[in-house]
Scaffold this motif. Structure first.
Motif, PDB file in Angstrom:
ATOM      1  N   UNK A 120      17.975  -9.014 -30.215  1.00 60.52           N
ATOM      2  CA  UNK A 120      19.039  -9.882 -30.740  1.00 60.52           C
ATOM      3  C   UNK A 120      18.414 -10.671 -31.884  1.00 60.52           C
ATOM      4  N   UNK A 121      18.725 -10.295 -33.142  1.00 63.60           N
ATOM      5  CA  UNK A 121      17.927 -10.782 -34.268  1.00 63.60           C
ATOM      6  C   UNK A 121      18.759 -11.147 -35.489  1.00 63.60           C
ATOM      7  N   UNK A 122      19.669 -12.111 -35.368  1.00 66.48           N
ATOM      8  CA  UNK A 122      20.417 -12.538 -36.548  1.00 66.48           C
ATOM      9  C   UNK A 122      19.481 -13.106 -37.612  1.00 66.48           C
ATOM     10  N   UNK A 123      19.948 -13.017 -38.850  1.00 66.26           N
ATOM     11  CA  UNK A 123      19.097 -13.298 -40.001  1.00 66.26           C
ATOM     12  C   UNK A 123      19.640 -14.457 -40.828  1.00 66.26           C
ATOM     13  N   UNK A 140      15.501 -12.761 -30.139  1.00 67.21           N
ATOM     14  CA  UNK A 140      15.340 -12.873 -28.696  1.00 67.21           C
ATOM     15  C   UNK A 140      15.449 -11.492 -28.071  1.00 67.21           C
ATOM     16  N   UNK A 141      14.588 -11.216 -27.120  1.00 75.67           N
ATOM     17  CA  UNK A 141      14.602  -9.929 -26.443  1.00 75.67           C
ATOM     18  C   UNK A 141      13.326  -9.741 -25.648  1.00 75.67           C
ATOM     19  N   UNK A 142      13.245  -8.654 -24.946  1.00 68.24           N
ATOM     20  CA  UNK A 142      12.088  -8.362 -24.114  1.00 68.24           C
ATOM     21  C   UNK A 142      10.824  -8.234 -24.975  1.00 68.24           C
ATOM     22  N   UNK A 161      11.356 -16.385 -35.590  1.00 65.42           N
ATOM     23  CA  UNK A 161      11.396 -17.338 -34.491  1.00 65.42           C
ATOM     24  C   UNK A 161      11.623 -16.555 -33.197  1.00 65.42           C
ATOM     25  N   UNK A 162      10.652 -16.615 -32.306  1.00 62.33           N
ATOM     26  CA  UNK A 162      10.762 -15.893 -31.039  1.00 62.33           C
ATOM     27  C   UNK A 162      11.352 -16.847 -30.007  1.00 62.33           C
ATOM     28  N   UNK A 163      12.609 -16.595 -29.653  1.00 64.26           N
ATOM     29  CA  UNK A 163      13.409 -17.567 -28.907  1.00 64.26           C
ATOM     30  C   UNK A 163      13.602 -17.200 -27.442  1.00 64.26           C
ATOM     31  N   UNK A 164      12.759 -16.320 -26.930  1.00 64.86           N
ATOM     32  CA  UNK A 164      12.843 -15.988 -25.519  1.00 64.86           C
ATOM     33  C   UNK A 164      13.013 -14.515 -25.276  1.00 64.86           C
ATOM     34  N   UNK A 165      12.954 -14.135 -24.008  1.00 62.79           N
ATOM     35  CA  UNK A 165      12.976 -12.711 -23.653  1.00 62.79           C
ATOM     36  C   UNK A 165      14.338 -12.228 -23.187  1.00 62.79           C
TER      37      UNK A 165
END
Length: 303
Positions: A120-123, A140-142, A161-165
């Protein structure tokens, strides 16, 4: 995992084309796909692969989906010619459109059922930063999805920005960003046209306000379009009823009141209704100008 990947870039609009260019410049083999055949040929001429996507889908490492909205994203992934069922186990999808968080979660689950990773990677950053490989990505993703897509992210983004898994967190953050971005554009247009009623020209507005506390990135980026009378769409008016509509849908589900967002949304809806939907989103200023009897630079007074 090889550094130089085989990538399909689906959606070659103002953002998607730049993303595809950046992936190509990063040393990857890239297939550009769009409903506009001229855009596809242009990309081939710049070094993109020319084979039909269906012939190489099973060999792809990654798919970048940079289409307009959730329905288009779902069609690309799972429609009549959906790419996911053609991908190998362990391939990955980078989904860039602004979509509701629940939709992103659903897409991630459906991809996982088929052995495909989903990020899930909006820009954010605009067409220029897309072309320069300098986007900000709210992802966000695994961990496996991040790992599979790291070579792509390195090529197209300045900041990830790594916002969670869990998918959905990226889209939630993008909604927060779009609330501010849309409101800033509409407010910039309101302030500029208000200034015109007081004898402040658009050029003088930009000169002064861009150095004062009232400025914003959107003001500095979009106000020059109005001053130049150039509404070539880098980001169109039509994007905002969709994106601010998503914000308000999320807010409604959270029982959160967002009145300023709602007011900005109505100005973009009005701009689209006046026939400016395909123009640059700075054309929302034309709503204010028409209501106040103002003539913007480059306009003949008829809007």
């Amino acid at each position: 995992m090889t550094q130089n990947q085989k990538i399909a870039a689906i959606g070659l609009g103002s953002m998607g084309y730049g993303i595809a260019q950046s992936a190509l410049r990063g040393g990857h083999r890239v297939w550009g796909v769009d409903i506009n055949a001229e855009q596809m040929q242009r990309f081939v001429d710049e070094g993109g692969q020319s084979d039909a996507l269906a012939d190489v889908a099973a060999e792809l490492d990654a798919v970048i989906v940079a289409v307009l909205n959730a329905p288009q994203t779902e069609d690309v992934l799972f429609g009549a010619h959906g790419i996911v069922d053609q991908l190998r186990n362990g391939a990955a999808v980078l989904s860039c459109a602004t979509v509701p968080p629940e939709f992103a979660k659903d897409m991630a689950a459906r991809c996982a059922e088929r052995g495909v990773h989903y990020l899930d990677a909006p820009i954010s950053g605009g067409a220029v930063k897309a072309a320069n490989g300098a986007l900000s990505i709210m992802a966000a993703g695994k961990p496996e999805a991040f790992n599979a897509l790291r070579p792509v992210l390195d090529a197209i983004a300045e900041t990830v920005f790594e916002l969670g898994d869990e998918a959905g967190a990226g889209s939630a953050m993008k909604a927060v960003n779009q609330l501010l971005a849309g409101v800033h554009i509409a407010t910039m247009a309101e302030a500029m046209t208000f200034g015109m009623t007081q004898g402040v020209t658009p050029d003088k507005f930009i000169e002064v306000i861009s150095k004062c506390a009232g400025t914003s990135w959107m003001l500095e980026n979009r106000a020059p379009h109005i001053a130049a009378g150039d509404y070539t769409p880098h980001s169109s008016v039509n994007i905002w009823p969709k994106d601010l509509g998503i914000v308000l849908d999320i807010a409604k589900n959270a029982q959160f009141s967002a009145p300023i967002t709602a007011a900005a949304l109505q100005q973009f809806v009005a701009a689209a209704g006046m026939g400016f939907g395909a123009q640059d989103d700075a054309a929302v200023a034309k709503v204010y100008a028409r209501n106040a009897g103002l003539t913007l630079p480059g306009e003949d007074g008829k809007g």
